[in-house]
Design a protein around this motif. Structure first.
Motif, mmCIF file in Angstrom:
data_model
loop_
_atom_site.group_PDB
_atom_site.id
_atom_site.type_symbol
_atom_site.label_atom_id
_atom_site.label_comp_id
_atom_site.label_asym_id
_atom_site.label_seq_id
_atom_site.Cartn_x
_atom_site.Cartn_y
_atom_site.Cartn_z
ATOM 1 N N MET A 32 -3.925 8.183 7.658
ATOM 2 C CA MET A 32 -2.902 7.895 6.657
ATOM 3 C C MET A 32 -2.230 6.559 6.919
ATOM 4 O O MET A 32 -1.905 5.797 5.983
ATOM 5 N N ALA A 33 -2.004 6.269 8.207
ATOM 6 C CA ALA A 33 -1.378 4.987 8.554
ATOM 7 C C ALA A 33 -2.265 3.820 8.151
ATOM 8 O O ALA A 33 -1.807 2.805 7.614
ATOM 9 N N VAL A 34 -3.579 3.978 8.432
ATOM 10 C CA VAL A 34 -4.527 2.925 8.059
ATOM 11 C C VAL A 34 -4.551 2.728 6.545
ATOM 12 O O VAL A 34 -4.550 1.609 6.024
ATOM 13 N N ILE A 37 -1.527 0.895 5.490
ATOM 14 C CA ILE A 37 -1.634 -0.538 5.792
ATOM 15 C C ILE A 37 -2.562 -1.233 4.805
ATOM 16 O O ILE A 37 -2.272 -2.330 4.304
ATOM 17 N N VAL A 38 -3.681 -0.575 4.515
ATOM 18 C CA VAL A 38 -4.622 -1.137 3.556
ATOM 19 C C VAL A 38 -3.973 -1.292 2.186
ATOM 20 O O VAL A 38 -4.137 -2.298 1.495
ATOM 21 N N ALA A 39 -3.202 -0.259 1.797
ATOM 22 C CA ALA A 39 -2.530 -0.318 0.508
ATOM 23 C C ALA A 39 -1.539 -1.474 0.464
ATOM 24 O O ALA A 39 -1.437 -2.196 -0.538
ATOM 25 N N ILE A 40 -0.804 -1.638 1.566
ATOM 26 C CA ILE A 40 0.156 -2.744 1.630
ATOM 27 C C ILE A 40 -0.569 -4.081 1.546
ATOM 28 O O ILE A 40 -0.155 -4.997 0.827
ATOM 29 N N MET A 41 -1.672 -4.220 2.312
ATOM 30 C CA MET A 41 -2.423 -5.466 2.292
ATOM 31 C C MET A 41 -3.001 -5.760 0.913
ATOM 32 O O MET A 41 -2.983 -6.902 0.446
ATOM 33 N N LEU A 42 -3.511 -4.692 0.260
ATOM 34 C CA LEU A 42 -4.037 -4.890 -1.089
ATOM 35 C C LEU A 42 -2.938 -5.332 -2.040
ATOM 36 O O LEU A 42 -3.152 -6.187 -2.914
ATOM 37 N N GLY A 43 -1.748 -4.754 -1.861
ATOM 38 C CA GLY A 43 -0.625 -5.157 -2.684
ATOM 39 C C GLY A 43 -0.253 -6.612 -2.456
ATOM 40 O O GLY A 43 0.000 -7.362 -3.405
ATOM 41 N N VAL A 44 -0.236 -7.007 -1.165
ATOM 42 C CA VAL A 44 0.088 -8.399 -0.845
ATOM 43 C C VAL A 44 -0.969 -9.336 -1.415
ATOM 44 O O VAL A 44 -0.661 -10.388 -1.983
ATOM 45 N N ILE A 45 -2.253 -8.924 -1.244
ATOM 46 C CA ILE A 45 -3.342 -9.755 -1.774
ATOM 47 C C ILE A 45 -3.250 -9.876 -3.286
ATOM 48 O O ILE A 45 -3.433 -10.956 -3.864
ATOM 49 N N THR A 46 -2.917 -8.769 -3.955
ATOM 50 C CA THR A 46 -2.789 -8.797 -5.411
ATOM 51 C C THR A 46 -1.669 -9.734 -5.843
ATOM 52 O O THR A 46 -1.828 -10.554 -6.755
#
Length: 309
Positions: A32-34, A37-46
């Protein structure tokens, strides 16, 4: 006893059950933590991608505006150049016809001046503007005669080694046909058309048909280089005839009976003159020649070309 032993067995088994579930719980939490983090990174990338796209679009919009502005400035400068050429060759009355673009408007202010030797000079201020771009370009020009000074009374029907310097501010070896904005270069004087100057290299025979378009108000400048000139009978020449010798050639001028020259003839070296006809000095004819648009030159006044915007 049996009941107590059973309870003890259950109690001893319970830790074992918790021990077997704990590794699964840790992996779940890590997963879940990963994912978080992936969701946050995807949001930042978007967000970064959207921001970058917007910046790229803004960059292209700005660059396009800059290019359009530069293109408009270049177009205005070209229009100013066209107007200047029209002012030289046709005068201010026809300058507005040089612009065909409906988005371009032009204004020409003219001021008549006189040079130190009574040369006719005209100062122009040309302004062109673009309606859609709200842009304006201004330049000043000076129109002056290629024939800077007409021959003096001492020069007329005579020779002087500095005659080209006097009339055109050019040494004999610096003067050529390209000095004149409108010129006709030929090796003979047949069918001379109306022009700013006829530059003839070689012998020249003039008859009535060659110069029938000349008059007191429409004189001609005829320059004969290293050649002799024959003015045939019944031929009437109005203007300025110049005999130039750049070598050891001694030119000869023959004016037949009943032929006339009104204006002047001059040479840069001694020459032979056989005049049976009539030669008449005329400053008014020479002044008319000097003021012809076909003999005019125009230059930008240094430091006056600017963009008032």
């Amino acid at each position: 006893m049996t009941s107590n032993a059973h309870r003890q067995n259950i109690i001893e088994q319970q830790p074992k059950q918790h021990a077997t579930l704990k590794p699964h719980s840790q992996r779940y939490q890590r997963g879940m933590a990963v994912l978080a983090i992936v969701a946050i990174m995807l949001g930042v990338i978007t967000l970064t991608t959207v921001s970058t796209t917007q910046h790229v679009q803004q960059f292209y919009v700005i660059e396009k505006a800059k290019r359009n502005s530069e293109d408009t400035k270049f177009a205005l400068k070209l229009h100013v150049k066209k107007i200047a050429e029209a002012l030289r060759s046709q005068g201010s009355a026809h300058a507005s016809h040089a612009i065909k673009d409906p988005d371009i408007t032009a204004k020409v202010d003219a001021e008549q001046l006189e040079g130190s030797n009574h040369q006719p000079l005209t100062h122009f201020m040309v302004s062109v503007s673009h309606k859609a771009e709200n842009m304006k370009f201004t330049a000043r020009f000076l129109k002056y005669p290629a024939l800077l000074q007409i021959p003096s009374a001492g020069h007329q029907f005579s020779w002087s080694s500095d005659i080209t310097q006097w009339m055109f501010n050019r040494d004999i070896h610096q003067l050529n046909a390209t000095f004149f904005p409108e010129n006709v270069i030929d090796s003979k004087c047949a069918d001379l058309e109306s022009s700013g100057v006829h530059w003839i290299e070689g012998n020249c025979t003039i008859d009535i048909n060659d110069v029938d378009h000349t008059s007191k108000s429409a004189p001609m400048l005829l320059i004969v280089v290293n050649g002799n000139v024959d003015v045939s009978k019944n031929t009437h020449f109005y203007g300025l005839l110049i005999l130039l010798s750049t070598a050891s050639h001694v030119p000869t001028l023959n004016v037949a009976n009943s032929a006339t020259i009104e204006g002047a003839y001059v040479s840069n070296r001694p020459f032979n003159a056989n005049v049976l006809g009539t030669v008449t000095p005329s400053n008014s004819v020479l002044k008319n020649l000097q003021s012809k648009n076909s003999l005019a030159k125009i230059i930008p006044v240094p430091g006056t070309i600017y963009d008032p915007n």
